[in-house]
Design a protein around this motif. Sequence first.
Motif, mmCIF file in Angstrom:
data_model
loop_
_atom_site.group_PDB
_atom_site.id
_atom_site.type_symbol
_atom_site.label_atom_id
_atom_site.label_comp_id
_atom_site.label_asym_id
_atom_site.label_seq_id
_atom_site.Cartn_x
_atom_site.Cartn_y
_atom_site.Cartn_z
ATOM 1 N N LEU A 59 0.831 -1.203 0.000
ATOM 2 C CA LEU A 59 0.000 0.000 0.000
ATOM 3 C C LEU A 59 0.867 1.255 0.000
ATOM 4 O O LEU A 59 0.533 2.241 -0.654
ATOM 5 C CB LEU A 59 -0.944 0.002 1.216
ATOM 6 C CG LEU A 59 -1.999 -1.106 1.253
ATOM 7 C CD1 LEU A 59 -2.851 -0.976 2.509
ATOM 8 C CD2 LEU A 59 -2.892 -1.087 0.031
ATOM 9 N N ASP A 60 1.991 1.207 0.736
ATOM 10 C CA ASP A 60 2.921 2.338 0.753
ATOM 11 C C ASP A 60 3.418 2.643 -0.663
ATOM 12 O O ASP A 60 3.543 3.799 -1.059
ATOM 13 C CB ASP A 60 4.129 2.048 1.657
ATOM 14 C CG ASP A 60 3.738 1.962 3.132
ATOM 15 O OD1 ASP A 60 2.652 2.463 3.487
ATOM 16 O OD2 ASP A 60 4.528 1.393 3.918
ATOM 17 N N GLN A 61 3.700 1.574 -1.428
ATOM 18 C CA GLN A 61 4.201 1.735 -2.796
ATOM 19 C C GLN A 61 3.128 2.326 -3.720
ATOM 20 O O GLN A 61 3.410 3.149 -4.585
ATOM 21 C CB GLN A 61 4.659 0.381 -3.365
ATOM 22 C CG GLN A 61 5.956 -0.129 -2.757
ATOM 23 C CD GLN A 61 6.203 -1.602 -3.093
ATOM 24 O OE1 GLN A 61 5.372 -2.274 -3.714
ATOM 25 N NE2 GLN A 61 7.351 -2.107 -2.669
ATOM 26 N N LEU A 62 1.883 1.887 -3.525
ATOM 27 C CA LEU A 62 0.792 2.342 -4.391
ATOM 28 C C LEU A 62 0.296 3.740 -4.035
ATOM 29 O O LEU A 62 -0.233 4.457 -4.878
ATOM 30 C CB LEU A 62 -0.396 1.370 -4.291
ATOM 31 C CG LEU A 62 -0.222 -0.009 -4.929
ATOM 32 C CD1 LEU A 62 -1.347 -0.924 -4.480
ATOM 33 C CD2 LEU A 62 -0.227 0.112 -6.450
ATOM 34 N N SER A 63 0.466 4.112 -2.768
ATOM 35 C CA SER A 63 -0.111 5.352 -2.264
ATOM 36 C C SER A 63 0.491 6.597 -2.914
ATOM 37 O O SER A 63 1.696 6.718 -3.067
ATOM 38 C CB SER A 63 0.069 5.418 -0.750
ATOM 39 O OG SER A 63 -0.446 6.642 -0.258
ATOM 40 N N GLU A 64 -0.396 7.514 -3.273
ATOM 41 C CA GLU A 64 0.048 8.816 -3.795
ATOM 42 C C GLU A 64 -0.079 9.883 -2.716
ATOM 43 O O GLU A 64 0.667 10.850 -2.693
ATOM 44 C CB GLU A 64 -0.784 9.191 -5.029
ATOM 45 C CG GLU A 64 -0.456 8.328 -6.250
ATOM 46 C CD GLU A 64 -1.475 8.479 -7.372
ATOM 47 O OE1 GLU A 64 -2.174 9.498 -7.404
ATOM 48 O OE2 GLU A 64 -1.560 7.558 -8.221
ATOM 49 N N SER A 65 -1.027 9.686 -1.811
ATOM 50 C CA SER A 65 -1.260 10.676 -0.749
ATOM 51 C C SER A 65 -0.353 10.436 0.459
ATOM 52 O O SER A 65 -0.155 11.324 1.273
ATOM 53 C CB SER A 65 -2.711 10.584 -0.271
ATOM 54 O OG SER A 65 -2.927 9.323 0.380
ATOM 55 N N HIS A 66 0.191 9.198 0.552
ATOM 56 C CA HIS A 66 0.986 8.760 1.711
ATOM 57 C C HIS A 66 0.177 8.849 3.005
ATOM 58 O O HIS A 66 0.718 9.077 4.083
ATOM 59 C CB HIS A 66 2.312 9.539 1.811
ATOM 60 C CG HIS A 66 3.104 9.482 0.539
ATOM 61 N ND1 HIS A 66 3.618 8.300 0.046
ATOM 62 C CD2 HIS A 66 3.425 10.449 -0.364
ATOM 63 C CE1 HIS A 66 4.235 8.542 -1.114
ATOM 64 N NE2 HIS A 66 4.125 9.834 -1.381
ATOM 65 N N ALA A 67 -1.136 8.691 2.863
ATOM 66 C CA ALA A 67 -2.023 8.690 4.039
ATOM 67 C C ALA A 67 -3.136 7.672 3.800
ATOM 68 O O ALA A 67 -4.313 7.980 3.949
ATOM 69 C CB ALA A 67 -2.596 10.088 4.244
ATOM 70 N N HIS A 68 -2.721 6.471 3.413
ATOM 71 C CA HIS A 68 -3.729 5.457 3.029
ATOM 72 C C HIS A 68 -4.446 4.816 4.218
ATOM 73 O O HIS A 68 -5.496 4.206 4.046
ATOM 74 C CB HIS A 68 -3.101 4.381 2.146
ATOM 75 C CG HIS A 68 -1.943 3.664 2.763
ATOM 76 N ND1 HIS A 68 -2.083 2.765 3.789
ATOM 77 C CD2 HIS A 68 -0.607 3.719 2.490
ATOM 78 C CE1 HIS A 68 -0.899 2.285 4.134
ATOM 79 N NE2 HIS A 68 0.028 2.865 3.359
ATOM 80 N N GLN A 69 -3.864 4.916 5.425
ATOM 81 C CA GLN A 69 -4.488 4.373 6.650
ATOM 82 C C GLN A 69 -4.840 2.886 6.528
ATOM 83 O O GLN A 69 -5.808 2.414 7.100
ATOM 84 C CB GLN A 69 -5.758 5.157 7.002
ATOM 85 C CG GLN A 69 -5.524 6.630 7.249
ATOM 86 C CD GLN A 69 -6.822 7.375 7.430
ATOM 87 O OE1 GLN A 69 -7.706 7.319 6.548
ATOM 88 N NE2 GLN A 69 -6.975 8.050 8.543
ATOM 89 N N GLY A 70 -4.047 2.170 5.727
ATOM 90 C CA GLY A 70 -4.258 0.725 5.629
ATOM 91 C C GLY A 70 -5.300 0.289 4.616
ATOM 92 O O GLY A 70 -5.678 -0.880 4.565
ATOM 93 N N ILE A 71 -5.771 1.229 3.789
ATOM 94 C CA ILE A 71 -6.801 0.843 2.808
ATOM 95 C C ILE A 71 -6.744 1.718 1.548
ATOM 96 O O ILE A 71 -6.599 2.934 1.626
ATOM 97 C CB ILE A 71 -8.223 0.908 3.445
ATOM 98 C CG1 ILE A 71 -9.272 0.280 2.514
ATOM 99 C CG2 ILE A 71 -8.618 2.336 3.827
ATOM 100 C CD1 ILE A 71 -10.556 -0.094 3.228
ATOM 101 N N ILE A 72 -6.807 1.048 0.387
ATOM 102 C CA ILE A 72 -6.897 1.751 -0.905
ATOM 103 C C ILE A 72 -7.968 1.036 -1.742
ATOM 104 O O ILE A 72 -7.946 -0.184 -1.883
ATOM 105 C CB ILE A 72 -5.556 1.744 -1.667
ATOM 106 C CG1 ILE A 72 -4.469 2.526 -0.896
ATOM 107 C CG2 ILE A 72 -5.726 2.355 -3.067
ATOM 108 C CD1 ILE A 72 -3.092 2.530 -1.566
ATOM 109 N N ALA A 73 -8.898 1.820 -2.265
ATOM 110 C CA ALA A 73 -9.927 1.269 -3.157
ATOM 111 C C ALA A 73 -9.639 1.721 -4.581
ATOM 112 O O ALA A 73 -9.106 2.812 -4.801
ATOM 113 C CB ALA A 73 -11.307 1.741 -2.729
ATOM 114 N N PHE A 74 -9.968 0.851 -5.521
ATOM 115 C CA PHE A 74 -9.819 1.204 -6.940
ATOM 116 C C PHE A 74 -11.215 1.347 -7.538
ATOM 117 O O PHE A 74 -11.953 0.368 -7.644
ATOM 118 C CB PHE A 74 -9.007 0.141 -7.671
ATOM 119 C CG PHE A 74 -7.557 0.152 -7.286
ATOM 120 C CD1 PHE A 74 -6.638 0.874 -8.014
ATOM 121 C CD2 PHE A 74 -7.116 -0.535 -6.162
ATOM 122 C CE1 PHE A 74 -5.297 0.904 -7.650
ATOM 123 C CE2 PHE A 74 -5.781 -0.509 -5.780
ATOM 124 C CZ PHE A 74 -4.873 0.218 -6.532
ATOM 125 N N ALA A 75 -11.543 2.573 -7.878
ATOM 126 C CA ALA A 75 -12.869 2.839 -8.442
ATOM 127 C C ALA A 75 -12.800 2.749 -9.957
ATOM 128 O O ALA A 75 -11.766 3.018 -10.570
ATOM 129 C CB ALA A 75 -13.333 4.230 -8.033
#
Length: 248
Positions: A59-75
Amino acid sequence: MSRSDKIEGRNPVMEALKAEREIDKILVAKGAAEGSIHKIVGIAKERGIPIQYVERQKLDQLSESHAHQGIIAFAAAHAYVDVAHILKKAEEKGEDPFIVILDEITDPHNLGSVIRTAYAAGVHGVIIPKRRAVGLTAVVAKTSAGAIEYVPVAKVSNLAQTIDRLKERGLWIIGADMDGEKAYYENDLTGKIALVIGSEGKGIGRLIKEKCDFIIHIPMKGEVGSLNASVAAAILMYEVMKQRKGKE
């Protein structure tokens, strides 16, 4: 309209779910199941949205905001339709349905290219599976060069059942595979048809192949074992268009 496909953080993901945005999948950090994430996972499961548990580092690698809080959704970069909508589109145009079914295509550039060619070749819609396949991501939207706005895409949970329903509506299901009995140009590809294109590596899955009315192949010279999925799809879509024009 097309838009960014990554939603990061607990509140943004929850808000996207509340707004009923089309979510392709949700990545959750392993071990992060407390509070709001637990609630998000519950809602996602109810809606049949795939959830993948991954290492936080991913998630750290994918994150652009660097504030993913353990979750990223792909819309989805564009809304999906149901299969009935695709059939209705053909009916409204007074044409025999022409559908492309993609079995587990995982490369977004391939999906985008297929959608772009589908628009040019008069395809009424594309069907993709919910799992083990790429959805309508921002990369797909960009690669389609705007065609994502005009070619309806249906995302189904069971491809085999969908094929059965298309057969009930009188469609011929034609699979493209190296072991096809006839070359694609030796078959009658007019009438109500759905072309099935397999994944980049494995081709069409066994169950889906068994559902096809017949299998065609693209003859090739040289040492390369198979064509890129979007190239194979383009050759076949244009053959359908050519044969249809010949019967007008």
